[in-house]
Enzyme design. Sequence first.
Site, PDB file in Angstrom:
ATOM      1  N   CYS A  42      41.039  47.379  36.997  1.00  0.00           N
ATOM      2  CA  CYS A  42      42.241  47.942  37.626  1.00  0.00           C
ATOM      3  C   CYS A  42      43.483  47.265  37.030  1.00  0.00           C
ATOM      4  O   CYS A  42      43.442  46.105  36.628  1.00  0.00           O
ATOM      5  CB  CYS A  42      42.206  47.729  39.136  1.00  0.00           C
ATOM      6  SG  CYS A  42      43.598  48.533  39.986  1.00  0.00           S
ATOM      7  N   ASP A  44      45.927  46.313  38.587  1.00  0.00           N
ATOM      8  CA  ASP A  44      46.469  45.382  39.594  1.00  0.00           C
ATOM      9  C   ASP A  44      46.723  43.983  39.003  1.00  0.00           C
ATOM     10  O   ASP A  44      45.832  43.405  38.369  1.00  0.00           O
ATOM     11  CB  ASP A  44      45.459  45.287  40.755  1.00  0.00           C
ATOM     12  CG  ASP A  44      46.063  44.615  41.984  1.00  0.00           C
ATOM     13  OD1 ASP A  44      46.520  43.455  41.862  1.00  0.00           O
ATOM     14  OD2 ASP A  44      46.063  45.246  43.058  1.00  0.00           O
ATOM     15  N   ARG A  46      46.787  41.220  40.296  1.00  0.00           N
ATOM     16  CA  ARG A  46      46.027  40.119  40.895  1.00  0.00           C
ATOM     17  C   ARG A  46      44.602  40.019  40.351  1.00  0.00           C
ATOM     18  O   ARG A  46      43.841  39.144  40.765  1.00  0.00           O
ATOM     19  CB  ARG A  46      45.991  40.301  42.420  1.00  0.00           C
ATOM     20  CG  ARG A  46      47.362  40.252  43.054  1.00  0.00           C
ATOM     21  CD  ARG A  46      47.337  40.807  44.463  1.00  0.00           C
ATOM     22  NE  ARG A  46      46.997  42.234  44.477  1.00  0.00           N
ATOM     23  CZ  ARG A  46      46.898  42.974  45.585  1.00  0.00           C
ATOM     24  NH1 ARG A  46      47.092  42.410  46.770  1.00  0.00           N
ATOM     25  NH2 ARG A  46      46.601  44.257  45.508  1.00  0.00           N
ATOM     26  N   CYS A 101      42.146  47.793  46.998  1.00  0.00           N
ATOM     27  CA  CYS A 101      42.779  48.425  45.824  1.00  0.00           C
ATOM     28  C   CYS A 101      43.766  49.499  46.297  1.00  0.00           C
ATOM     29  O   CYS A 101      43.403  50.424  47.034  1.00  0.00           O
ATOM     30  CB  CYS A 101      41.697  49.059  44.947  1.00  0.00           C
ATOM     31  SG  CYS A 101      42.353  49.874  43.475  1.00  0.00           S
TER      32      CYS A 101
HETATM   33 CO    CO Z   1      43.432  48.329  42.209  1.00  0.00          CO
END
Ligand code: CO
Length: 215
Positions: A42, A44, A46, A101
């Site tokens: 992903c 993302d 993090r 997510c």
């Molecule tokens: Co995500």
Amino acid sequence: MKSHERLLLENKAWAEEKKLREPDFFERLAADQKPEFLWIGCADSRVPADIIVNAEPGEIFAHRNIANQVIATDFNSLSVIQYAVQVLKVQHIIVCGHYNCGGVKAALDRQRPDLVLLNKWLMHIKDIYRMHRAEIDALDTSVEKANRLVELNVIEQVRRLSHTSIVQTAWKNDQRPMLHGWVYGLDDGVLQQLVTLPAGSDVDVIYQQYDVDGF
Ligand code: CO
């Protein structure tokens, strides 16, 4: 100092430290790459692939997009997969999702009218929800529902990898790569394995490639 300037300064310090520890570090890396892993994760911030598995530059070839998807018409991820499998000859492909997510949570909601493109990207996750609706709806809280869909999404993306002609051809000719589905916990930093498909695993007949001679 502006925030982007901090990144440039940090980079300078990082490069200097690497050279101090290993003077030929960059020369060695610049010569070639021979990563053993393709990571599909992903976007993302993090879940930075290299950091959470303590990998060095040169170890992981990576593709990241919203909600770690492998979509049959997305030439971006498919090009990465083709290069990794056919040219770099990676031994493993890891699809890594993560709990909480944002993309998966958004897919469980109605479409936001201001995010026209993103809605289309998330349609594929809505489809996975629809395939597993009874199981997900039986869970009590919205957190549990979203997190189960995170897991089912990872498992589905691994399956989609096995549907590609790229993976099927490499499985047949080279007995690799092994496909893995992992999920990362934002709250404890730990990876869990959800699914592993070794080369030659069963593929639903409608996704199988014909042999070159016809059948
Ligand atoms: Co995500």
